[in-house]
Design a protein around this motif. Sequence first.
Motif, PDB file in Angstrom:
ATOM      1  N   SER A 104      -3.206  12.018   4.173  1.00 15.10           N
ATOM      2  CA  SER A 104      -4.082  11.095   4.898  1.00 15.10           C
ATOM      3  C   SER A 104      -3.658  10.881   6.333  1.00 15.10           C
ATOM      4  O   SER A 104      -4.462  10.422   7.157  1.00 15.10           O
TER       5      SER A 104
ATOM      6  N   LEU B  23      -5.218  -1.591  -7.373  1.00 18.41           N
ATOM      7  CA  LEU B  23      -6.503  -1.092  -6.901  1.00 18.41           C
ATOM      8  C   LEU B  23      -6.285   0.263  -6.250  1.00 18.41           C
ATOM      9  O   LEU B  23      -5.527   0.378  -5.289  1.00 18.41           O
ATOM     10  N   GLU B  24      -6.953   1.275  -6.784  1.00 19.58           N
ATOM     11  CA  GLU B  24      -6.860   2.633  -6.232  1.00 19.58           C
ATOM     12  C   GLU B  24      -8.055   2.900  -5.335  1.00 19.58           C
ATOM     13  O   GLU B  24      -9.193   2.550  -5.669  1.00 19.58           O
ATOM     14  N   GLU B  25      -7.790   3.552  -4.212  1.00 20.69           N
ATOM     15  CA  GLU B  25      -8.835   3.962  -3.290  1.00 20.69           C
ATOM     16  C   GLU B  25      -8.620   5.426  -2.935  1.00 20.69           C
ATOM     17  O   GLU B  25      -7.483   5.858  -2.732  1.00 20.69           O
ATOM     18  N   ARG B  26      -9.712   6.172  -2.891  1.00 21.58           N
ATOM     19  CA  ARG B  26      -9.617   7.591  -2.549  1.00 21.58           C
ATOM     20  C   ARG B  26     -10.799   7.976  -1.682  1.00 21.58           C
ATOM     21  O   ARG B  26     -11.888   7.408  -1.782  1.00 21.58           O
ATOM     22  N   ASN B  27     -10.574   8.918  -0.817  1.00 19.28           N
ATOM     23  CA  ASN B  27     -11.622   9.452   0.044  1.00 19.28           C
ATOM     24  C   ASN B  27     -11.306  10.921   0.296  1.00 19.28           C
ATOM     25  O   ASN B  27     -10.427  11.502  -0.340  1.00 19.28           O
TER      26      ASN B  27
ATOM     27  N   THR C 165       0.853  -1.190   0.000  1.00 15.77           N
ATOM     28  CA  THR C 165       0.000   0.000   0.000  1.00 15.77           C
ATOM     29  C   THR C 165       0.886   1.235   0.000  1.00 15.77           C
ATOM     30  O   THR C 165       1.725   1.399   0.889  1.00 15.77           O
TER      31      THR C 165
ATOM     32  N   TRP D  15      -2.960  13.553  -3.695  1.00 17.13           N
ATOM     33  CA  TRP D  15      -4.395  13.799  -3.875  1.00 17.13           C
ATOM     34  C   TRP D  15      -4.698  15.286  -3.716  1.00 17.13           C
ATOM     35  O   TRP D  15      -5.110  15.945  -4.650  1.00 17.13           O
TER      36      TRP D  15
ATOM     37  N   ARG E 262      -5.507   9.505  -0.922  1.00 22.27           N
ATOM     38  CA  ARG E 262      -5.608   8.503  -1.968  1.00 22.27           C
ATOM     39  C   ARG E 262      -4.449   7.538  -1.817  1.00 22.27           C
ATOM     40  O   ARG E 262      -3.347   7.928  -1.400  1.00 22.27           O
ATOM     41  N   GLU E 263      -4.700   6.280  -2.159  1.00 25.34           N
ATOM     42  CA  GLU E 263      -3.668   5.264  -2.046  1.00 25.34           C
ATOM     43  C   GLU E 263      -3.873   4.216  -3.128  1.00 25.34           C
ATOM     44  O   GLU E 263      -4.942   4.094  -3.715  1.00 25.34           O
TER      45      GLU E 263
ATOM     46  N   GLN F 132      -3.082   0.029  -3.936  1.00 25.65           N
ATOM     47  CA  GLN F 132      -2.748  -1.264  -3.356  1.00 25.65           C
ATOM     48  C   GLN F 132      -2.326  -2.214  -4.469  1.00 25.65           C
ATOM     49  O   GLN F 132      -3.089  -2.452  -5.416  1.00 25.65           O
TER      50      GLN F 132
END
Length: 529
Positions: free
Chosen positions: A260, A84-88, A59, A64, A92-93, A95
């Motif tokens: 983050s 796999l990208e995840e953002r909130n 990770t 962002w 953002r990160e 994996q």
Amino acid sequence: MSKRHLYLLALAIIVAALAAMHYKWNTLRFPVVPDAKVQVWTVQAHVEYQPRRAANTVTLQLPWHTPGWIVLDERFVARNYSKLEERNAQGREVQWAIRRALGEQDLYYRATIVRSELRDEDRLDFEPAIPPPPELEEPYATAAQTLLDQVRERSSNTVTFARELLRRLGETEPSEEVALLRERFGQDDSARTAFVVQLLAIRNIPARMVHGMHLPEQASEQDGRLLSWLLVHDGLAWHMLDPRTAAEGMPRDLFVWSTSGKPVLVIDGEPPATLQFSVARNLADAMATAERRLEVRDANLVRYSLLSLPLQAQQTYQVLLMVPVGAFIMLILRNLVGVKTYGTFMPVLVALAFRETALVAGIVLFVLVVGTGLLVRFYLERLRLLLVPRLTAILIVVVLLMAAVSVLSNRLAIEVGLSVALFPMVIMAMTIERMSVAWDERGGATAIREGIGTLVVAAVAYVVMSWQPLEHFVFVYPEVLLVLFALSLVLGRYSGYRLSELVRFRALAGEPDPIAPPPEKPAAPDARA
């Protein structure tokens, strides 16, 4: 409609056009000249680790919230890994996951970055949150409370409180409380910043640790170093503090990598791993960079603009957008200078034809074809043909003349003669017809004078319309045509003398000679007569 209304309308159009042009130039950074270059930075993160087990998940925190910068392009290189990208709202990160990893593993993330001058992107707008306070055992809890009380006495608000706390924790000769707390958080900048966030949480102050790096203006390539920074919220906005100097404010060359608050790199099983950053500065095409910057900011601004057209259509509009410029030049030469031409827009069309043949060769071919066609027209006049059949016959003669010139030029190895076929045939035929009519009605001198005026206007329009910097400027800033539109409205009410008329009627504007004898009075009539 009064002149005041017309002038106000023209002024409003000019102001709106200049405002749009200034926004594109100052904010969106659209280049004014062609082949302009802009500085871009390429930042690469290299993850290298030796897995302790077959299945692994890596990770990595990604940029962002990047105030003052825009990420134009991103590349992920991880062989045999899933991504796999995840953002909130916090960050953002990415994996990377693999079922079976053997031997040394190398993963890369590369980003192309450019400066952003947009003010609404210069602030961090995520919601403030207070992390859970630390659970400190004695004597660390007493030392922390004593330090916080001392800092409070030497501060006036939230920001000065955080700055004083950073200063106390970074002293070279620390007090007993600080020396004891250093055993708890260590000497590393990142660990110290994370501990400051926890101490501020004891006093209900929202704070978080972010990571960033300096992007140099001069160095072309260097190894990057990720540093920790402190964000403190005072109830209205976030304030950035340097944990090393306790200085407030975001440096201009600071690129925020992660906001983050999580560790930048996390690998399952915590195998031995390294994270290395490299930074390279180079030059890129300013137009492509501005287009990509605009697309990242708001894709609709690109979809509904000339930049969304195919390249072939863009090249066509680069020529078509210059037609109003040539028409405005013709307006000035006709209404202000007084140059006589055939028709209103025929000189502009001839100027477009000159783009294919160059100026001198185009004038020669124009005179050759029109002159020969004019002789044929005089012969057809004796046959007493009607207008439409006569124009059709002239058009056929023009096409045959153009074909003959092309064949002859090909035999003589003169390539420019082959471009005569690109001349507008209908315009040629109408020019021959109008010259013959003017010859019959107003004489040969007037016809030749208007023909020369047409060539003069076409030559001037060609020189302006073929200037590459102006062609680029009009295509990138088509709002400049609104300025020409407003000036055309103003010139449409001009009814004064033309420059040629000032020369023509200069005798009427002259003052009488003071030393000249007075004119003789006529003799009185004889009363006897």
